[in-house]
Write an enzyme that holds these catalytic residues in place. Structure first.
Site, PDB file in Angstrom:
ATOM      1  N   HIS A  72       0.848  -1.197   0.000  1.00 44.10           N
ATOM      2  CA  HIS A  72       0.000   0.000   0.000  1.00 44.10           C
ATOM      3  C   HIS A  72       0.884   1.247   0.000  1.00 44.10           C
ATOM      4  O   HIS A  72       1.720   1.413   0.877  1.00 44.10           O
ATOM      5  CB  HIS A  72      -0.915   0.004   1.230  1.00 44.10           C
ATOM      6  CG  HIS A  72      -2.108  -0.892   1.064  1.00 44.10           C
ATOM      7  ND1 HIS A  72      -3.325  -0.624   1.636  1.00 44.10           N
ATOM      8  CD2 HIS A  72      -2.255  -2.042   0.371  1.00 44.10           C
ATOM      9  CE1 HIS A  72      -4.181  -1.573   1.291  1.00 44.10           C
ATOM     10  NE2 HIS A  72      -3.556  -2.448   0.538  1.00 44.10           N
ATOM     11  N   TYR A 200      -9.260   5.691   7.320  1.00 45.79           N
ATOM     12  CA  TYR A 200      -9.472   5.986   8.740  1.00 45.79           C
ATOM     13  C   TYR A 200     -10.458   7.158   8.798  1.00 45.79           C
ATOM     14  O   TYR A 200     -10.169   8.221   8.244  1.00 45.79           O
ATOM     15  CB  TYR A 200      -8.170   6.423   9.412  1.00 45.79           C
ATOM     16  CG  TYR A 200      -7.115   5.340   9.543  1.00 45.79           C
ATOM     17  CD1 TYR A 200      -6.290   4.983   8.468  1.00 45.79           C
ATOM     18  CD2 TYR A 200      -6.919   4.688  10.761  1.00 45.79           C
ATOM     19  CE1 TYR A 200      -5.313   4.008   8.597  1.00 45.79           C
ATOM     20  CE2 TYR A 200      -5.938   3.702  10.903  1.00 45.79           C
ATOM     21  CZ  TYR A 200      -5.147   3.367   9.829  1.00 45.79           C
ATOM     22  OH  TYR A 200      -4.173   2.397   9.957  1.00 45.79           O
ATOM     23  N   PRO A 292      -4.535   0.339  18.555  1.00 45.26           N
ATOM     24  CA  PRO A 292      -4.252  -0.132  17.197  1.00 45.26           C
ATOM     25  C   PRO A 292      -4.314   0.944  16.104  1.00 45.26           C
ATOM     26  O   PRO A 292      -3.968   0.655  14.955  1.00 45.26           O
ATOM     27  CB  PRO A 292      -5.338  -1.191  16.950  1.00 45.26           C
ATOM     28  CG  PRO A 292      -6.402  -0.903  17.931  1.00 45.26           C
ATOM     29  CD  PRO A 292      -5.761  -0.270  19.108  1.00 45.26           C
ATOM     30  N   LYS A 296       0.781  -0.321  14.977  1.00 45.08           N
ATOM     31  CA  LYS A 296       2.171  -0.450  15.426  1.00 45.08           C
ATOM     32  C   LYS A 296       2.463  -1.671  16.299  1.00 45.08           C
ATOM     33  O   LYS A 296       3.628  -2.003  16.510  1.00 45.08           O
ATOM     34  CB  LYS A 296       2.569   0.809  16.218  1.00 45.08           C
ATOM     35  CG  LYS A 296       2.718   2.054  15.355  1.00 45.08           C
ATOM     36  CD  LYS A 296       4.043   2.072  14.622  1.00 45.08           C
ATOM     37  CE  LYS A 296       4.082   3.050  13.494  1.00 45.08           C
ATOM     38  NZ  LYS A 296       3.691   2.489  12.186  1.00 45.08           N
ATOM     39  N   TYR A 384       3.989   6.473  10.213  1.00 40.06           N
ATOM     40  CA  TYR A 384       3.112   5.365   9.830  1.00 40.06           C
ATOM     41  C   TYR A 384       3.907   4.241   9.161  1.00 40.06           C
ATOM     42  O   TYR A 384       3.680   3.066   9.450  1.00 40.06           O
ATOM     43  CB  TYR A 384       1.993   5.862   8.907  1.00 40.06           C
ATOM     44  CG  TYR A 384       0.895   4.839   8.707  1.00 40.06           C
ATOM     45  CD1 TYR A 384      -0.185   4.764   9.586  1.00 40.06           C
ATOM     46  CD2 TYR A 384       0.943   3.931   7.654  1.00 40.06           C
ATOM     47  CE1 TYR A 384      -1.186   3.815   9.415  1.00 40.06           C
ATOM     48  CE2 TYR A 384      -0.051   2.976   7.472  1.00 40.06           C
ATOM     49  CZ  TYR A 384      -1.117   2.929   8.356  1.00 40.06           C
ATOM     50  OH  TYR A 384      -2.102   1.990   8.181  1.00 40.06           O
TER      51      TYR A 384
HETATM   52  P1  RFL Z   1       1.020 -12.130  21.465  1.00 39.96           P
HETATM   53  O1  RFL Z   1       0.620 -12.208  20.042  1.00 39.96           O
HETATM   54  O2  RFL Z   1      -0.032 -11.756  22.448  1.00 39.96           O
HETATM   55  O3  RFL Z   1       1.612 -13.557  21.836  1.00 39.96           O
HETATM   56  C1  RFL Z   1       1.875 -13.913  23.169  1.00 39.96           C
HETATM   57  C2  RFL Z   1       1.881 -15.417  23.272  1.00 39.96           C
HETATM   58  O4  RFL Z   1       2.156 -15.747  24.639  1.00 39.96           O
HETATM   59  C3  RFL Z   1       1.297 -16.774  25.034  1.00 39.96           C
HETATM   60  N1  RFL Z   1       1.085 -16.763  26.480  1.00 39.96           N
HETATM   61  C4  RFL Z   1       1.610 -17.666  27.303  1.00 39.96           C
HETATM   62  N2  RFL Z   1       2.443 -18.705  27.105  1.00 39.96           N
HETATM   63  C5  RFL Z   1       2.776 -19.455  28.162  1.00 39.96           C
HETATM   64  N3  RFL Z   1       2.289 -19.226  29.425  1.00 39.96           N
HETATM   65  C6  RFL Z   1       1.440 -18.212  29.669  1.00 39.96           C
HETATM   66  N4  RFL Z   1       0.954 -18.035  30.884  1.00 39.96           N
HETATM   67  C7  RFL Z   1       1.080 -17.371  28.585  1.00 39.96           C
HETATM   68  N5  RFL Z   1       0.279 -16.288  28.472  1.00 39.96           N
HETATM   69  C8  RFL Z   1       0.297 -15.942  27.191  1.00 39.96           C
HETATM   70  C9  RFL Z   1       0.004 -16.531  24.279  1.00 39.96           C
HETATM   71  O5  RFL Z   1      -0.793 -17.710  24.168  1.00 39.96           O
HETATM   72  C10 RFL Z   1       0.529 -16.046  22.944  1.00 39.96           C
HETATM   73  O6  RFL Z   1       0.645 -17.078  22.001  1.00 39.96           O
HETATM   74  O7  RFL Z   1       2.237 -11.158  21.684  1.00 39.96           O
HETATM   75  P2  RFL Z   1       3.495 -10.768  20.714  1.00 39.96           P
HETATM   76  O8  RFL Z   1       4.106 -11.996  20.137  1.00 39.96           O
HETATM   77  O9  RFL Z   1       4.333  -9.837  21.484  1.00 39.96           O
HETATM   78  O10 RFL Z   1       2.832 -10.030  19.463  1.00 39.96           O
HETATM   79  C11 RFL Z   1       2.248  -8.777  19.619  1.00 39.96           C
HETATM   80  C12 RFL Z   1       1.055  -8.647  18.697  1.00 39.96           C
HETATM   81  O11 RFL Z   1       0.241  -9.809  18.778  1.00 39.96           O
HETATM   82  C13 RFL Z   1       0.231  -7.432  19.075  1.00 39.96           C
HETATM   83  O12 RFL Z   1       1.055  -6.303  19.293  1.00 39.96           O
HETATM   84  C14 RFL Z   1      -0.777  -7.008  18.026  1.00 39.96           C
HETATM   85  O13 RFL Z   1      -1.599  -8.046  17.596  1.00 39.96           O
HETATM   86  C15 RFL Z   1      -1.627  -5.909  18.671  1.00 39.96           C
HETATM   87  N6  RFL Z   1      -2.906  -5.799  18.042  1.00 39.96           N
HETATM   88  C16 RFL Z   1      -2.958  -5.136  16.875  1.00 39.96           C
HETATM   89  N7  RFL Z   1      -1.814  -4.576  16.370  1.00 39.96           N
HETATM   90  C17 RFL Z   1      -1.846  -3.946  15.210  1.00 39.96           C
HETATM   91  O14 RFL Z   1      -0.793  -3.469  14.750  1.00 39.96           O
HETATM   92  N8  RFL Z   1      -3.043  -3.825  14.520  1.00 39.96           N
HETATM   93  C18 RFL Z   1      -4.221  -4.388  15.002  1.00 39.96           C
HETATM   94  O15 RFL Z   1      -5.255  -4.302  14.377  1.00 39.96           O
HETATM   95  C19 RFL Z   1      -4.205  -5.057  16.218  1.00 39.96           C
HETATM   96  N9  RFL Z   1      -5.332  -5.619  16.728  1.00 39.96           N
HETATM   97  C20 RFL Z   1      -4.057  -6.368  18.633  1.00 39.96           C
HETATM   98  C21 RFL Z   1      -5.273  -6.284  17.935  1.00 39.96           C
HETATM   99  C22 RFL Z   1      -4.027  -7.022  19.863  1.00 39.96           C
HETATM  100  C23 RFL Z   1      -5.158  -7.583  20.435  1.00 39.96           C
HETATM  101  N10 RFL Z   1      -5.036  -8.184  21.743  1.00 39.96           N
HETATM  102  C24 RFL Z   1      -3.761  -8.274  22.397  1.00 39.96           C
HETATM  103  C25 RFL Z   1      -6.072  -8.632  22.547  1.00 39.96           C
HETATM  104  C26 RFL Z   1      -6.416  -6.858  18.469  1.00 39.96           C
HETATM  105  C27 RFL Z   1      -6.382  -7.519  19.707  1.00 39.96           C
HETATM  106  C28 RFL Z   1      -7.661  -8.123  20.196  1.00 39.96           C
HETATM  107  C1  PHB Z   2      -6.216  -4.255  10.563  1.00 43.29           C
HETATM  108  O1  PHB Z   2      -6.258  -4.510   9.350  1.00 43.29           O
HETATM  109  O2  PHB Z   2      -6.586  -5.074  11.417  1.00 43.29           O
HETATM  110  C2  PHB Z   2      -5.720  -2.935  10.995  1.00 43.29           C
HETATM  111  C3  PHB Z   2      -5.148  -2.079  10.073  1.00 43.29           C
HETATM  112  C4  PHB Z   2      -4.703  -0.824  10.473  1.00 43.29           C
HETATM  113  C5  PHB Z   2      -4.828  -0.442  11.785  1.00 43.29           C
HETATM  114  C6  PHB Z   2      -5.382  -1.309  12.715  1.00 43.29           C
HETATM  115  C7  PHB Z   2      -5.835  -2.557  12.315  1.00 43.29           C
HETATM  116  O3  PHB Z   2      -4.409   0.788  12.159  1.00 43.29           O
END
Ligand code: RFL
Ligand code: PHB
Length: 389
Positions: A72, A200, A292, A296, A384
Site C-alpha cells: 500500500h 481511517y 491499534p 504499530k 506510519y
Molecule cells: P502475542 O501475540 O499476544 O503472543 C503472546 C503469546 O504468549 C502466550 N502466552 C503464554 N504462554 C505461556 N504461558 C502463559 N501463561 C502465557 N500467556 C500468554 C500466548 O498464548 C501467545 O501465544 O504477543 P506478541 O508476540 O508480542 O505479538 C504482539 C502482537 O500480537 C500485538 O502487538 C498485536 O496483535 C496488537 N494488536 C494489533 N496490532 C496492530 O498493529 N493492529 C491491530 O489491528 C491489532 N489488533 C491487537 C489487535 C491485539 C489484540 N489483543 C492483544 C487482545 C487486536 C487484539 C484483540
Molecule cells: C487491521 O487490518 O486489522 C488494521 C489495520 C490498520 C490499523 C489497525 C488494524 O491501524
C-alpha cells in the site's frame, strides 16, 4: 531439559526470535499456554512496516508474504465530509504491506516445524525462575507433571497477560499507562474491500476503519463504548453503523456479507520499564501495548526482536554483554516514539465523550492543517511507515 534460550510465548515475537536464534545456531525452546490452532484463531494486526518485512526475509519465511501481501502506497483520512490521502510512498519513499498477523504467524510456525526446533504447546503454569543469577530456569506443567528447562536466558514473549512481566513485579518495574474510554468492534468478512487502500474515518458517531486482508476479505472496525457487548451487535447493525461513519460514495459502494469473526478490543497505551531483569527480557506485548490506530503493535514486536537478537548473537558469538546490556534502552527509544504516534492518531481520529465541543474543534483544526500542510503529512507518513531500527 536444557537449552540456551527459553522463549515463553508462540506469538509473532516469540516465533520471530526463535527463528533468528535457530538460524544462528543458538538453541531455543518455545513454550506456549495454548496450541497452534488457538493462536491462529486470533484475528489481530494487518499492516507490516518495512522492518517487519525485512525480518521475515532474514528468517527465510517471507516467500508467501511477498506473493500474497498487498503493498500500500498510501491511506486516506476521512473527516467533515472530506477525504484526504496520505501519500506514504511519495512522501517517504516507502510503502507498507497488508498481510494479516494470522498468516505471518502461520508462516513462522510452518518454518519452525520444518527447522525441527522444539515448541511445547498446552503448557500450564509456565513460570520463570532465578533470572537474577547466572542459572535461570523455567518450569511448566503438562499432563499433571512438572517439567524444568535450564537455560542461559529467558525471553518473555508472552503478551500483555503473560507470566514474564508478572515475575518482575516489585523488582524495580515501572509502568506507564493510559486507558481510553472506548473499544474497537472489529468484523472480518469475505467481501471485497470497499477501497484499494485503508480509510481511517473521524465522524460525529465515532471512529471507523476500513481495512482488508486480501482482494476478497475485508477487516472493518467501529469505535464503540466499553459497555457494548459483542453479542448485542448483529451483522446488520454493524454494517449500518460503519456506513453511517463513512463518506457517502464509500458507504454506497460497500459490499456487505456475513461476518466470519467479530470481537471487541479495548484500547490501551502501556509501557513497562526496563525491559531487562538480569537474564529475563520482556519482548513485544509483554512490555508494551499501543492502541491499534497507528498499526504499530506487531511492528514493535518485530523491532524488539531485532534488538534482542542482536544482543544475544553478540553474547554467543563475541562473548560480549554489550548488546544485551543495551537492549532495554535501544528498544524503549523506538517504543516511546511509536507510543507517541499511536496515542496522537488515536486522539485525532476518535470521539472522546468527555472532551466536548472544544476537543472536537481542535481535532477538526488539526485535520484541516494536515490536509493543507505537506510537512505535517510527511511527519504522519514517516511515523506510519515506521521509524528506522
Ligand atoms: P502475542 O501475540 O499476544 O503472543 C503472546 C503469546 O504468549 C502466550 N502466552 C503464554 N504462554 C505461556 N504461558 C502463559 N501463561 C502465557 N500467556 C500468554 C500466548 O498464548 C501467545 O501465544 O504477543 P506478541 O508476540 O508480542 O505479538 C504482539 C502482537 O500480537 C500485538 O502487538 C498485536 O496483535 C496488537 N494488536 C494489533 N496490532 C496492530 O498493529 N493492529 C491491530 O489491528 C491489532 N489488533 C491487537 C489487535 C491485539 C489484540 N489483543 C492483544 C487482545 C487486536 C487484539 C484483540
Ligand atoms: C487491521 O487490518 O486489522 C488494521 C489495520 C490498520 C490499523 C489497525 C488494524 O491501524
Amino acid at each position: 531439559m536444557r537449552t540456551q534460550v527459553v522463549i515463553i510465548g508462540s506469538g509473532p515475537s516469540g516465533l520471530m526470535l526463535g527463528a533468528l536464534l535457530s538460524k544462528s545456531g543458538i538453541d531455543n525452546i518455545i513454550i506456549d499456554r495454548v496450541d497452534r490452532d488457538y493462536i491462529l484463531g486470533r484475528i489481530r494486526a494487518g499492516v507490516l512496516e518495512v522492518g517487519a518485512i525485512g525480518l521475515m526475509d532474514r528468517i527465510g519465511a517471507g516467500e508467501r508474504m511477498h506473493r500474497e501481501g498487498l503493498l500500500h502506497d498510501g491511506f486516506s483520512l476521512s473527516f467533515s465530509g472530506r477525504r484526504h490521502r496520505i501519500a506514504l510512498k511519495e512522501l517517504t519513499g516507502t510503502s507498507v504491506m497488508v498481510y494479516g498477523q494470522t498468516e505471518l504467524t502461520r508462516d513462522l510456525m510452518d518454518h519452525r516445524e520444518q527447522s525441527g526446533a522444539k515448541t511445547i504447546y498446552n503448557a500450564g503454569n509456565v513460570t520463570p525462575h532465578e533470572f537474577d543469577g547466572e542459572k535461570p530456569y523455567v518450569t511448566y506443567e503438562r499432563d499433571g507433571v512438572t517439567h524444568r528447562i535450564d537455560c542461559d536466558f529467558i525471553a518473555g514473549c508472552d503478551g500483555y497477560h503473560g507470566p514474564s512481566r508478572a515475575a518482575v513485579q516489585g523488582k524495580g518495574l515501572q509502568t506507564y499507562e493510559k486507558v481510553y474510554p472506548f473499544g474497537w468492534l472489529g468484523v472480518l468478512a469475505d467481501v471485497p474491500p470497499v477501497h484499494h487502500e485503508l480509510i481511517y474515518a473521524n465522524h460525529a458517531r465515532g471512529f471507523a476503519l476500513c481495512s482488508q486482508r486480501s482482494p476478497t476479505r475485508s477487516r472493518y472496525y467501529v469505535q464503540v463504548p466499553l459497555t457494548d457487548k459483542v453479542e448485542e451487535w448483529s451483522d446488520d447493525a454493524f454494517w449500518d453503523e460503519i456506513r453511517r461513519r463513512l463518506p457517502e460514495d464509500v458507504a454506497q459502494s460497500m459490499v456487505t456479507g456475513p461476518s466470519i469473526e467479530k470481537s471487541i478490543a479495548p484500547l490501551r497505551s502501556f509501557v513497562a520499564e526496563p525491559l531487562r531483569f538480569g537474564r529475563l527480557f520482556l519482548v513485544g506485548d509483554a512490555g508494551h501495548i499501543v492502541p491499534p490506530t497507528g498499526a504499530k503493535g506487531l511492528n514493535l514486536a518485530a523491532s524488539d526482536v531485532h534488538y534482542l537478537f542482536a544482543g544475544l548473537e553478540e553474547f554467543y558469538g563475541e562473548k560480549s554483554k554489550a548488546g544485551i546490556d543495551a537492549y532495554s534502552a535501544r528498544a524503549l527509544r523506538r517504543i516511546w516514539k511509536a507510543e507517541r504516534f499511536s496515542w496522537s492518531m488515536t486522539m485525532l481520529m476518535h470521539r472522546f465523550p468527555d472532551d466536548g465541543e472544544f476537543g472536537q474543534k481542535v481535532q477538526e483544526a488539526e485535520l484541516d492543517y494536515l490536509a493543507s500542510s505537506v510537512p505535517a503529512q510527511t511527519a504522519m507518513a514517516e511515523n506510519y511507515v515506521g521509524l528506522p531500527y
